[in-house]
Design a protein around this motif. Structure first.
Motif, short mmCIF file in Angstrom:
data_model
loop_
_atom_site.label_atom_id
_atom_site.label_comp_id
_atom_site.label_asym_id
_atom_site.label_seq_id
_atom_site.Cartn_x
_atom_site.Cartn_y
_atom_site.Cartn_z
N UNK A 1 0.83 -1.20 0.00
CA UNK A 1 0.00 0.00 0.00
C UNK A 1 0.87 1.26 0.00
N UNK A 2 2.05 1.19 0.59
CA UNK A 2 2.99 2.33 0.50
C UNK A 2 3.42 2.53 -0.95
N UNK A 3 3.68 1.44 -1.65
CA UNK A 3 4.06 1.54 -3.07
C UNK A 3 2.93 2.13 -3.89
N UNK A 4 1.69 1.72 -3.63
CA UNK A 4 0.55 2.28 -4.36
C UNK A 4 0.46 3.79 -4.15
N UNK A 5 0.60 4.22 -2.92
CA UNK A 5 0.50 5.65 -2.61
C UNK A 5 1.62 6.44 -3.27
N UNK A 6 2.84 5.93 -3.20
CA UNK A 6 3.98 6.62 -3.82
C UNK A 6 3.81 6.67 -5.34
N UNK A 7 3.32 5.59 -5.91
CA UNK A 7 3.07 5.57 -7.35
C UNK A 7 2.03 6.59 -7.73
N UNK A 8 0.99 6.70 -6.92
CA UNK A 8 -0.05 7.70 -7.18
C UNK A 8 0.56 9.10 -7.14
N UNK A 9 1.40 9.35 -6.16
CA UNK A 9 2.02 10.67 -6.01
C UNK A 9 2.94 10.98 -7.19
N UNK A 10 3.64 9.98 -7.68
CA UNK A 10 4.65 10.21 -8.72
C UNK A 10 4.14 9.95 -10.14
N UNK A 11 2.86 9.61 -10.28
CA UNK A 11 2.32 9.25 -11.60
C UNK A 11 2.34 10.43 -12.56
N UNK A 12 2.23 11.62 -12.03
CA UNK A 12 2.19 12.81 -12.88
C UNK A 12 3.42 13.66 -12.60
N UNK A 13 4.20 13.88 -13.62
CA UNK A 13 5.40 14.70 -13.49
C UNK A 13 5.15 16.08 -14.11
N UNK A 14 5.95 17.06 -13.74
CA UNK A 14 5.79 18.40 -14.34
C UNK A 14 5.91 18.39 -15.87
N UNK A 15 6.63 17.42 -16.41
CA UNK A 15 6.75 17.32 -17.87
C UNK A 15 5.41 16.95 -18.52
N UNK A 16 4.59 16.19 -17.79
CA UNK A 16 3.28 15.80 -18.30
C UNK A 16 2.23 16.87 -18.03
#
Length: 156
Positions: free
Chosen positions: A18-33
């Motif tokens: 669940x920590x991985x899911x949350x981190x992935x959610x946080x990092x899914x969108x980068x400023x480049x996107x």
């Protein structure tokens, strides 16, 4: 001109997965996107009324515990409910539930509280049920990207 928006992710993270899911959610969108949406990740216990008041959309991440949402997720809702009730009506919301069983009770509980808050569902809650699957990561990342894109385009 695009204005900066904030997506608040409130995620209960009792396990490595669940920590991985949350981190992935946080990092899914980068400023480049998407450069005009900030993603803020907090645990339910660390999330304050001000965090919710400053959010333009919210994603709730919870586990299924004893056929219900996690106790800390419920605690979050109890602490913020009345202080944000009038000011945040219509807040776009999404949810993912990590459920070892079927997630029915957790889904029903979150839907009931969100209805009471008068928040607006972006999509039905995403229930990640059964044994752990690598597809859960993709589903949560896609959910986050969709919410951020909607905020960026002012369609949420």
């Amino acid at each position: 001109m695009l204005t900066n928006k904030t997506l608040l992710i409130v995620a209960h993270v009792p396990s490595v997965n669940t920590k991985c899911l949350a981190k992935l959610a946080q990092q899914a969108v980068t400023p480049e996107l998407i450069d005009n949406v900030s993603v803020v990740l907090k645990t339910p216990l660390a999330t304050t009324v001000d965090d919710v008041l400053q959010a333009d959309a919210i994603i709730i991440g919870t586990t299924e515990n004893f056929g219900y949402m996690a106790g800390l997720t419920k605690d979050f809702f109890e602490r913020i409910y009345y202080p944000v009730l009038e000011q945040k009506q219509g807040l776009p919301v999404a949810c993912y539930i990590r459920a070892g069983l079927d997630g029915t009770g957790s889904k029903r509980a979150v839907e009931s509280i969100v209805t009471g808050l008068r928040w607006r569902w972006i999509q039905p809650p995403l229930v990640l049920k059964g044994e752990w699957s690598s597809t859960f990561d993709e589903q949560v990342a896609e959910l986050t990207m969709a919410v951020c894109a909607g905020l960026s385009l002012n369609i949420l």
